[in-house]
Write a protein that holds these residues in place. Sequence first.
Motif, PDB file in Angstrom:
ATOM      1  N   TRP A  28       0.862  -1.184   0.000  1.00 50.27           N
ATOM      2  CA  TRP A  28       0.000   0.000   0.000  1.00 50.27           C
ATOM      3  C   TRP A  28       0.898   1.233   0.000  1.00 50.27           C
ATOM      4  O   TRP A  28       1.345   1.689   1.050  1.00 50.27           O
ATOM      5  N   VAL A  30       0.249   4.419  -1.213  1.00 51.52           N
ATOM      6  CA  VAL A  30      -0.438   5.656  -0.790  1.00 51.52           C
ATOM      7  C   VAL A  30      -1.808   5.301  -0.207  1.00 51.52           C
ATOM      8  O   VAL A  30      -2.447   4.337  -0.640  1.00 51.52           O
ATOM      9  N   GLN A  35      -8.938   6.346   3.491  1.00 51.46           N
ATOM     10  CA  GLN A  35      -7.869   6.203   4.483  1.00 51.46           C
ATOM     11  C   GLN A  35      -7.223   7.560   4.774  1.00 51.46           C
ATOM     12  O   GLN A  35      -6.961   7.902   5.924  1.00 51.46           O
ATOM     13  N   GLY A  55     -14.017  -2.143  -1.249  1.00 52.18           N
ATOM     14  CA  GLY A  55     -13.012  -1.977  -2.285  1.00 52.18           C
ATOM     15  C   GLY A  55     -12.328  -0.630  -2.203  1.00 52.18           C
ATOM     16  O   GLY A  55     -11.369  -0.373  -2.915  1.00 52.18           O
ATOM     17  N   SER A  56     -12.812   0.218  -1.305  1.00 50.70           N
ATOM     18  CA  SER A  56     -12.226   1.560  -1.203  1.00 50.70           C
ATOM     19  C   SER A  56     -11.081   1.590  -0.192  1.00 50.70           C
ATOM     20  O   SER A  56     -10.462   2.623  -0.005  1.00 50.70           O
ATOM     21  N   GLY A  57     -10.818   0.467   0.448  1.00 51.41           N
ATOM     22  CA  GLY A  57      -9.767   0.436   1.474  1.00 51.41           C
ATOM     23  C   GLY A  57     -10.316   0.788   2.847  1.00 51.41           C
ATOM     24  O   GLY A  57      -9.577   1.180   3.746  1.00 51.41           O
ATOM     25  N   LYS A  58     -11.604   0.555   3.046  1.00 48.71           N
ATOM     26  CA  LYS A  58     -12.236   0.982   4.307  1.00 48.71           C
ATOM     27  C   LYS A  58     -11.754   0.161   5.511  1.00 48.71           C
ATOM     28  O   LYS A  58     -11.681   0.681   6.622  1.00 48.71           O
ATOM     29  N   THR A  59     -11.400  -1.100   5.302  1.00 51.08           N
ATOM     30  CA  THR A  59     -10.941  -1.904   6.437  1.00 51.08           C
ATOM     31  C   THR A  59      -9.650  -1.314   7.012  1.00 51.08           C
ATOM     32  O   THR A  59      -9.477  -1.235   8.231  1.00 51.08           O
ATOM     33  N   ASP A 361     -14.357 -10.125  -0.123  1.00 51.31           N
ATOM     34  CA  ASP A 361     -13.219  -9.783  -0.961  1.00 51.31           C
ATOM     35  C   ASP A 361     -12.732 -10.998  -1.733  1.00 51.31           C
ATOM     36  O   ASP A 361     -12.022 -11.834  -1.203  1.00 51.31           O
ATOM     37  N   ARG A 389     -10.529  -3.398  -7.290  1.00 52.67           N
ATOM     38  CA  ARG A 389     -10.499  -3.060  -5.861  1.00 52.67           C
ATOM     39  C   ARG A 389      -9.133  -2.500  -5.495  1.00 52.67           C
ATOM     40  O   ARG A 389      -8.135  -2.771  -6.155  1.00 52.67           O
ATOM     41  N   GLY A 390      -9.108  -1.731  -4.407  1.00 51.77           N
ATOM     42  CA  GLY A 390      -7.859  -1.076  -4.011  1.00 51.77           C
ATOM     43  C   GLY A 390      -7.400  -0.207  -5.168  1.00 51.77           C
ATOM     44  O   GLY A 390      -8.163   0.599  -5.687  1.00 51.77           O
TER      45      GLY A 390
HETATM   46  P1  AMP Z   1     -11.524  -3.024   1.535  1.00 47.95           P
HETATM   47  O1  AMP Z   1     -12.307  -1.883   0.953  1.00 47.95           O
HETATM   48  O2  AMP Z   1     -11.030  -2.728   2.907  1.00 47.95           O
HETATM   49  O3  AMP Z   1     -12.263  -4.341   1.450  1.00 47.95           O
HETATM   50  O4  AMP Z   1     -10.180  -3.182   0.661  1.00 47.95           O
HETATM   51  C1  AMP Z   1     -10.213  -3.662  -0.654  1.00 47.95           C
HETATM   52  C2  AMP Z   1      -8.840  -4.074  -1.150  1.00 47.95           C
HETATM   53  O5  AMP Z   1      -8.014  -2.916  -1.259  1.00 47.95           O
HETATM   54  C3  AMP Z   1      -8.114  -5.039  -0.225  1.00 47.95           C
HETATM   55  O6  AMP Z   1      -7.654  -6.116  -1.028  1.00 47.95           O
HETATM   56  C4  AMP Z   1      -6.975  -4.251   0.326  1.00 47.95           C
HETATM   57  O7  AMP Z   1      -5.828  -5.055   0.515  1.00 47.95           O
HETATM   58  C5  AMP Z   1      -6.712  -3.197  -0.749  1.00 47.95           C
HETATM   59  N1  AMP Z   1      -6.190  -1.936  -0.213  1.00 47.95           N
HETATM   60  C6  AMP Z   1      -6.607  -1.288   0.892  1.00 47.95           C
HETATM   61  N2  AMP Z   1      -5.906  -0.144   1.068  1.00 47.95           N
HETATM   62  C7  AMP Z   1      -5.039  -0.057   0.047  1.00 47.95           C
HETATM   63  C8  AMP Z   1      -4.042   0.920  -0.346  1.00 47.95           C
HETATM   64  N3  AMP Z   1      -3.809   2.025   0.369  1.00 47.95           N
HETATM   65  N4  AMP Z   1      -3.338   0.685  -1.466  1.00 47.95           N
HETATM   66  C9  AMP Z   1      -3.574  -0.435  -2.201  1.00 47.95           C
HETATM   67  N5  AMP Z   1      -4.481  -1.391  -1.892  1.00 47.95           N
HETATM   68  C10 AMP Z   1      -5.220  -1.201  -0.783  1.00 47.95           C
END
Ligand code: AMP
Length: 564
Positions: A28, A30, A35, A55-59, A361, A389-390
Amino acid sequence: MAAGVEAKGFEHMGLDPRLLRAVSELGWSVPTAIQARAIPLAMEGRDLLARARTGSGKTGAYGLPLLHKVLTSKQAAPVVSQAVRALVLVPSAELARQVGQSLRGLAAFCGRQLRLAELCGHSDLAEQRPVLMEQPDIVVGTPGRVLAHVAGQALALRPSLEVLVLDEADLLLSFGFGDDIKALLCHLPKIYQALLVSATLNPELEALQELVLHNPVHVLPPEPRLPGRWQLQQLQLRCSSEEDKFLLLAALLKLRLLRGRALLFVAGLSRAFRLKLFLEQFGIAACALNPQLPARSRCHVIAQFNRGLYDYIVATDEEGTAEPPRHRPRKEGTARKGGSDRGQSPQCPQDPEFSASRGIDFQNVAAVVNFDVPGSVECYIHRVGRTARGDKPGTALTLALPHELERLRRIEDALAGEDGQSLLQPYEFRMEEIETLRYRCRDAMRAVTKQAVREARLRELRQELLNSEKLKVYFEDNPRDLQALRHDRPLHPAIVQPHLGHVPEYLVPPGLRGVANPNPKKRKSLRGAGARRGGSKPRGSGNPLQSFRYSRRGNRRGTPGDTS
Ligand code: AMP
């Protein structure tokens, strides 16, 4: 109020170095929009109301500050005492597992400093008790399951809890968890930090917000409901007959015009099995994600896909419809036996917490194929959101029969850009180029009879029964029943016709000869035989879907955006 925070890199957010190391290992580089906005605010200890799609990196947006807080709090404690410090509520067992995995990934360099427990719905309450006895720092689970443990005194949240997260809050409510959440709030300490994340912020959430959040900052990154064109390519193709759909998909997968792993969405479960069996006729391994099976089995299928055992999953929307079930509140006093996560609708034989199209995911999905047009815009968004995603690119292809065009038009209208232009570009594909494969396609379709579909479903159920942990004890006491099940009447699955799996060169469309790779084992020799001699380019890493718009002279295949 939108958060007016300047975007910072992860390294400037004050996060524990061990978390930064994990972020870097995960690649990751950036922070995503959510985030960048949410982490600094959460690190200040603010309550957050965040809108973020899956898919936005919310976790990571809530996970990093949560992990940081737990680490700091443990370090600051005069005597390190184990206690549950963070609780993440999610709407399904699959999501509990997925969120748990993500948090573990982020905590990878924290060693034994952090203990985490996912309370997945398929295990018995009693089975989960020993894990909770260890007082994990972080608990992830559905409200129903968490409440059952609190009621059974296996889990205490007062006074130690410091962070509460409500993930996919809109789904938590629409899945009927409202009462459980309210009941849980009575078991929390007076002061804790609350983070509420939801794909949509609708009026129904307001009451919950008021109950859970204290003076929250609203984090509403200006994000479209789907990633932009540069990241997600959306295509549509009109098919004149059902047979054309099957033919096209067989060609896309068999000739490897569609590269990478894909989710294939269909309108119902029988159809999912039909498509799976059809693809098997061509030697294409796919698995059907059956919403009627228990969460454990479905998680297993998804895990297998994520590990790369299959390249294709055939999935349905929950209940074969477009929308997640709306409010199914559970009445007071109708507690679930054995702590199962949610009440089951009598009309809905499948586990209603399950949905392939929300939240889960599926990793590294290069493309989503809507083999059938989804029933609503929401459904389209949730399906298509499984790719891109991501920061990864993705492609969504929707196949539409004449009777599905109206539905498709509604989706296009709802998603149209400000200029009114449809985001779903036509996929340039000349069906006549794959006529050579039509007889094979018909053979394959003929082999997949209704009975074959039924038998495939039965076989899966039988396997499920044989593997069932819960039935193990019963079978031990009743070995005859086990034998009967094993030797139940023989099934008659679709007979795979080996010749269909091999596509000789003369059946490959002329323009793709030497480029398409229908029989992967021969990949080396094809390449060795000078597949590039004709001027074809090696496959790039961008668009996974190749078009038939190419100039014959050089065998050049272009992307659908090409004007050549
Ligand atoms: P989420 O929306 O949390 O389900 O994340 C979706 C996907 O995005 C997951 O596979 C994460 O590993 C990836 N991800 C989350 N944050 C980032 C980031 N800053 N850069 C790249 N990938 C990310």
